[in-house]
Design an enzyme around this catalytic site. Structure first.
Site, short mmCIF file in Angstrom:
data_model
loop_
_atom_site.label_atom_id
_atom_site.label_comp_id
_atom_site.label_asym_id
_atom_site.label_seq_id
_atom_site.Cartn_x
_atom_site.Cartn_y
_atom_site.Cartn_z
N GLU A 1 14.77 -61.50 -20.81
CA GLU A 1 15.97 -60.69 -20.97
C GLU A 1 15.63 -59.28 -21.47
O GLU A 1 15.00 -59.10 -22.51
CB GLU A 1 16.93 -61.36 -21.95
N THR B 1 21.54 -59.36 -15.03
CA THR B 1 20.64 -60.52 -15.07
C THR B 1 20.72 -61.34 -13.79
O THR B 1 19.70 -61.78 -13.25
CB THR B 1 20.97 -61.40 -16.28
N ASP C 1 14.09 -58.61 -16.60
CA ASP C 1 15.21 -58.60 -15.65
C ASP C 1 15.85 -57.23 -15.47
O ASP C 1 16.22 -56.84 -14.38
CB ASP C 1 16.27 -59.65 -16.04
N HIS C 2 15.98 -56.46 -16.55
CA HIS C 2 16.60 -55.13 -16.42
C HIS C 2 16.27 -54.29 -17.64
O HIS C 2 15.57 -54.74 -18.55
CB HIS C 2 18.13 -55.23 -16.22
N HIS D 1 18.74 -60.14 -25.79
CA HIS D 1 19.91 -59.59 -25.11
C HIS D 1 20.58 -58.54 -25.98
O HIS D 1 20.57 -58.65 -27.21
CB HIS D 1 20.90 -60.72 -24.78
#
Length: 655
Positions: free
Chosen positions: A284, A326, A498-499, A439
Site C-alpha cells: 500500500e 489500489t 500500488d500508488h 494507507h
C-alpha cells in the site's frame, strides 16, 4: 413603470450577487486544484469581449481559462429563479447556494487525494469512500467550511426576517419571464460558445474519449464537467449503452495480433521460474524513493534493501493508477491492461473476462488464491476475483483477530497468517496478497514510530516514513516465515507498490525529500515511482534500469515462468527483454528510458512538455510525438477491451 422596475431590479441585484458569490467559490476550487480560472482580469475580459463582438477579434484568447463557461454554467442552473416571486426566489437561491457549495467542497476534498474530480463512475463507488473513515476527515481544513458561511448567514437572516422580506408588489409575471429568459440566453451563450469554439478548432476528441476528468474540466469548468459527465453516463449506460463498434473491435484485435507476431526476445531468464510457486505482494502506497534511503543515519527499509541485493530489482517502475487507486494497481498487474480514466474497472465491469495472471496460471495447473484483510465487498473483490481466476479469496472474515494497525490487522499479522494459509494450497500455487497498513493518512501507534525523524519534513512525510518502516519490518518477518516453512526456495516472491502517497504534489516536503535531482523532471520521476522486486530462486540479484509500469509485471512473470508464447491479450511488455523501456500513464503522459512527455490537461501534443532525460532539459514536443501517439493508441485499445468485454468474445471465437 417605476413600480414594475423596482421589484425586478431588486430581484436582479440579489441574483447577480448570487452569481458572483458562486463564481468566487469556483475560483477557490481553481486555486485548490492549481488550475487556470482566467488568463485575464474582469476588466480585461470585458475589453476582449467587446473586441470580439465589435471588431471581430479572435475568440480563442477568451478561452484561456474557464471564467466564461463557469459563469455561464452558474446562470444556466439558476436563471429560472428569476421567474419566481421574491420570497420564493430567496429560498430557491439559498438552496442552490448550499447544493453548489457542497459540490465544490466535495470535489476539492476528492481532488486533494486523487487529483481528479468526482465522476458518475466514482459515485458508483461511494461506499469505498465511506470506508475511508478518518482518512477522508484528515483531508478537511476548517477553512473549507467558510464556503458555507454565506449559507448559514442568509439562512439565519431569512428565518428572522422571512415575514418581512417581501415587496409591496412583485414584478409583473411577464417581465419576470422575459428577464429570466434573457438571463438564460446569456448564460447559454457564455457556456456553449466557448465549447463550440473549442470543438470547431479540433477539440471534439476530448468529449469522445474522455481520457481524463480534469481535461474535460479545463474546458467546461466544474459545473460543466458534472453536467457533461452525467449526460455521458446516462447516454452510455442508460439511454444508449456504449457498444464498441465493429471497426474498433477489429482494430483492437489487429493490434494484439501484430503484437503477438513481434519476435520474442530470448533471454537468460526465460523459464527460470517454471514450476515454481508465485507469491505476489502489493504494498500500500509504497514508493521507490524510500528504497536504499537513509534518514538521520537510519535505513528506512532495511529488509527491502537486503532483498534488493538478492533479487531482480527494477529501479524505474511507475504506478499507472487513476481514480481506482489500489484496485487499479492490482487490475493492471493481473491483466496487463490500463485502468479506466474514471471509476474502477472492478466496480464498472466486475464480470469481465481477461487473459489474467491467475487465469493463465490456473490453466497451467496452479492453485490460485487472493488474500486481503479487509471487507470482501470493497472494490467488488468478491465478485471480481472468481472472474479473474482466483479459486479462493481470503478476506477479513478469514483472518484471526489481531492488533489493528491502520485500517485492519497490521501487515505483520496479515502476512504471517497468509503464509500459514498457503501451506494448505496445492503446489504449484499463485498467492496474491494486498497489504494495507501503510494507507493514508499513515498514522502509526507510538510503539511503531521507531525512526528518529522529528526534524524531517512535515508531519505528513514523517507519518509516511514511519508507516513504510513498519511495513518493511513486517516484510522481514514474512520472508523469515516463508524460509522457515520451506516456501522461500520454491517460490518466486514479488513485491511492488500500488500508488503514490498522495503527498507528491509539486514542492511539497515529501516531493522535496524524494527528489534528489532537485529539478522539475525529478519531481515527475519521483511522483509516480514505485519499487518492484522479483526474487527468483537460483537467479542472482541484479538491478535493472528500464522504464516500466504495473502493466509490465505480468508479461515479465510469464517470461520467467516460460508461459508467454500463447496469443494472450496484454498491452504490457517483458521488462527483461533488453529493449527500450516505456511506461504510459493513464492521463496521457509517457516515460521512456530517454524521454519524458508530460501531457497537458487538454491532451494536445503541443501543449505538453517534452524532457530529454539525459540532459534533463526540455526539448521540442515534436521529439515526443511518437510517445504521444503510443499513449493515445494504447489507452484507446485498452478502453475498448474493457468496455466491450472483448477478451470474452475472442475466447469464444477461438474455441
Amino acid at each position: 413603470m417605476k413600480q414594475q422596475l423596482k421589484p425586478i431590479s431588486i430581484s436582479l441585484l440579489i441574483y447577480i450577487a448570487f452569481v458572483i458569490l458562486i463564481g468566487w467559490k469556483l475560483t477557490w476550487f481553481s486555486n485548490q486544484s492549481d488550475t487556470l480560472f482566467s488568463q485575464y482580469g474582469i476588466i480585461e475580459m470585458f475589453k476582449r469581449l467587446f473586441n470580439f463582438f465589435i471588431n471581430d477579434a479572435s475568440f480563442s484568447p477568451l478561452r484561456e481559462g474557464i471564467l466564461l463557461v463557469s459563469f455561464g454554467a452558474i446562470i444556466l442552473v439558476s436563471f429560472w429563479t428569476i421567474f419566481l416571486k421574491f420570497r420564493q426566489q430567496l429560498i430557491a437561491l439559498l438552496v442552490l447556494d448550499f447544493v453548489l457549495s457542497f459540490i465544490i467542497l466535495a470535489d476539492a476534498i476528492y481532488f486533494r487525494y486523487f487529483e481528479d474530480l468526482i465522476s458518475s463512475a466514482v459515485l458508483l463507488q461511494i461506499k469505498q469512500m465511506s470506508s475511508l473513515g478518518s482518512s477522508v476527515g484528515d483531508l478537511f481544513s476548517w477553512k473549507d467550511f467558510l464556503l458555507f458561511a454565506d449559507v448559514l448567514l442568509f439562512t439565519a437572516l431569512l428565518i428572522v426576517f422571512f415575514k418581512k422580506v417581501q415587496l409591496k408588489k412583485n414584478a409583473n409575471p411577464a417581465l419576470r419571464l422575459a428577464t429570466g429568459l434573457l438571463a438564460g440566453a446569456a448564460g447559454a451563450w457564455l457556456f456553449f460558445y466557448p465549447l463550440h469554439d473549442f470543438v470547431q478548432k479540433g477539440g471534439a476528441y476530448l468529449f469522445d474519449k474522455t481520457l481524463s476528468s480534469m481535461r474535460v474540466y479545463e474546458v467546461t469548468g466544474l459545473f460543466g464537467f458534472h453536467g457533461f459527465d452525467t449526460y455521458k453516463y446516462l447516454d452510455e449506460y442508460v439511454l444508449n449503452k456504449k457498444e464498441v463498434s465493429a471497426k474498433d473491435r477489429k482494430d483492437a484485435k489487429q493490434w494484439f495480433d501484430d503484437k503477438t507476431k513481434e519476435k520474442v526476445v530470448q533471454t537468460l531468464y526465460e523459464g527460470k521460474a517454471a514450476g515454481k510457486n508465485l507469491i505476489m505482494v502489493q504494498l500500500e502506497a509504497y514508493q521507490s524513493f524510500v528504497i536504499d534511503k537513509k534518514v538521520n543515519g537510519q535505513e528506512i527499509t532495511p529488509n527491502l534493501n537486503k532483498l534488493k541485493k538478492e533479487s531482480l530489482y527494477f529501479n524505474d517502475i511507475h504506478h499507472q493508477t487513476a481514480s481506482g487507486r489500489t484496485s487499479d494497481a492490482e487490475f493492471s498487474a493481473n491483466t496487463s491492461l490500463y485502468p479506466l480514466a474514471t471509476g474502477s474497472a472492478y466496480v464498472r465491469f466486475p464480470r469481465n473476462e481477461y487473459d489474467s495472471l491467475p487465469y493463465i496460471l490456473k490453466e497451467n495447473g496452479y492453485d490460485t488464491a487472493a488474500f486481503h484483510a479487509y471487507k470482501p465487498g470493497f472494490w467488488n473483490r468478491y465478485i471480481v476475483y472468481p472472474n479473474l481466476g482466483f479459486n479462493e479469496f481470503h478476506s477479513i472474515e478469514d483472518f484471526d483477530e489481531g492488533e489493528q494497525v491502520g485500517w485492519a490487522i497490521g501487515d505483520e499479522s496479515f502476512l504471517t497468517q497468509s503464509a500459514d494459509k498457503m501451506k494448505d494450497m496445492k503446489d504449484p500455487f499463485y498467492s496474491f496478497l494486498i497489504a494495507l497498513t501503510s494507507h493514508y493518512p499513515y498514522t502509526m501507534p507510538a510503539k511503531y514510530q521507531t525512526l528518529d525523524i522529528d526534524d524531517v519534513g512535515d508531519v505528513n512525510l514523517r507519518n509516511y516514513l514511519q508507516s513504510v518502516h513498519y511495513v518493511d519490518q513486517a516484510i522481514g518477518t514474512f520472508i523469515e516465515k516463508l524460509k522457515k516453512d520451506g516456501l522461500w526456495e520454491n517460490s518466486v516472491v514479488v513485491f511492488y507498490g500500488d500508488h503514490d502517497t498522495g503527498y507528491m504534489q509539486s514542492k511539497t516536503p515529501s516531493t522535496i525529500f524524494a527528489n534528489e535531482e532537485g529539478d522539475q523532471l525529478g519531481e515527475l520521476e519521483v511522483k509516480d515511482g514505485i519499487p518492484l522486486f522479483m526474487h527468483v530462486p537460483g537467479v542472482e540479484g541484479k538491478e535493472i534500469d528500464k522504464a516500466g509500469g504495473q502493466i509490465d509485471i505480468m508479461p515479465t512473470l510469464l517470461h520467467l515462468f516460460g508461459l508467454e508464447k500463447k496469443n494472450y491479450h496484454h498491452i504490457g511488455n517483458n521488462l527483461l527483454d533488453g529493449k527500450e523501456g516505456s511506461v504510459v500513464f493513464r492521463y496521457g503522459s509517457v516515460k521512456t528510458d530517454s524521454y519524458y512527455y508530460k501531457s497537458s490537461y487538454d491532451l494536445k501534443l503541443q501543449n505538453g512538455t517534452c524532457y530529454d532525460i539525459n540532459t534533463r532539459q526540455t526539448v521540442s514536443v515534436d521529439t515526443c510525438k511518437p510517445l504521444y501517439d503510443t499513449s493515445v493508441e494504447e489507452l484507446s485499445i485498452s478502453d475498448d477491451v474493457i468496455f466491450g468485454n472483448l477478451v470474452e468474445q475472442w475466447h469464444k471465437t477461438e474455441k
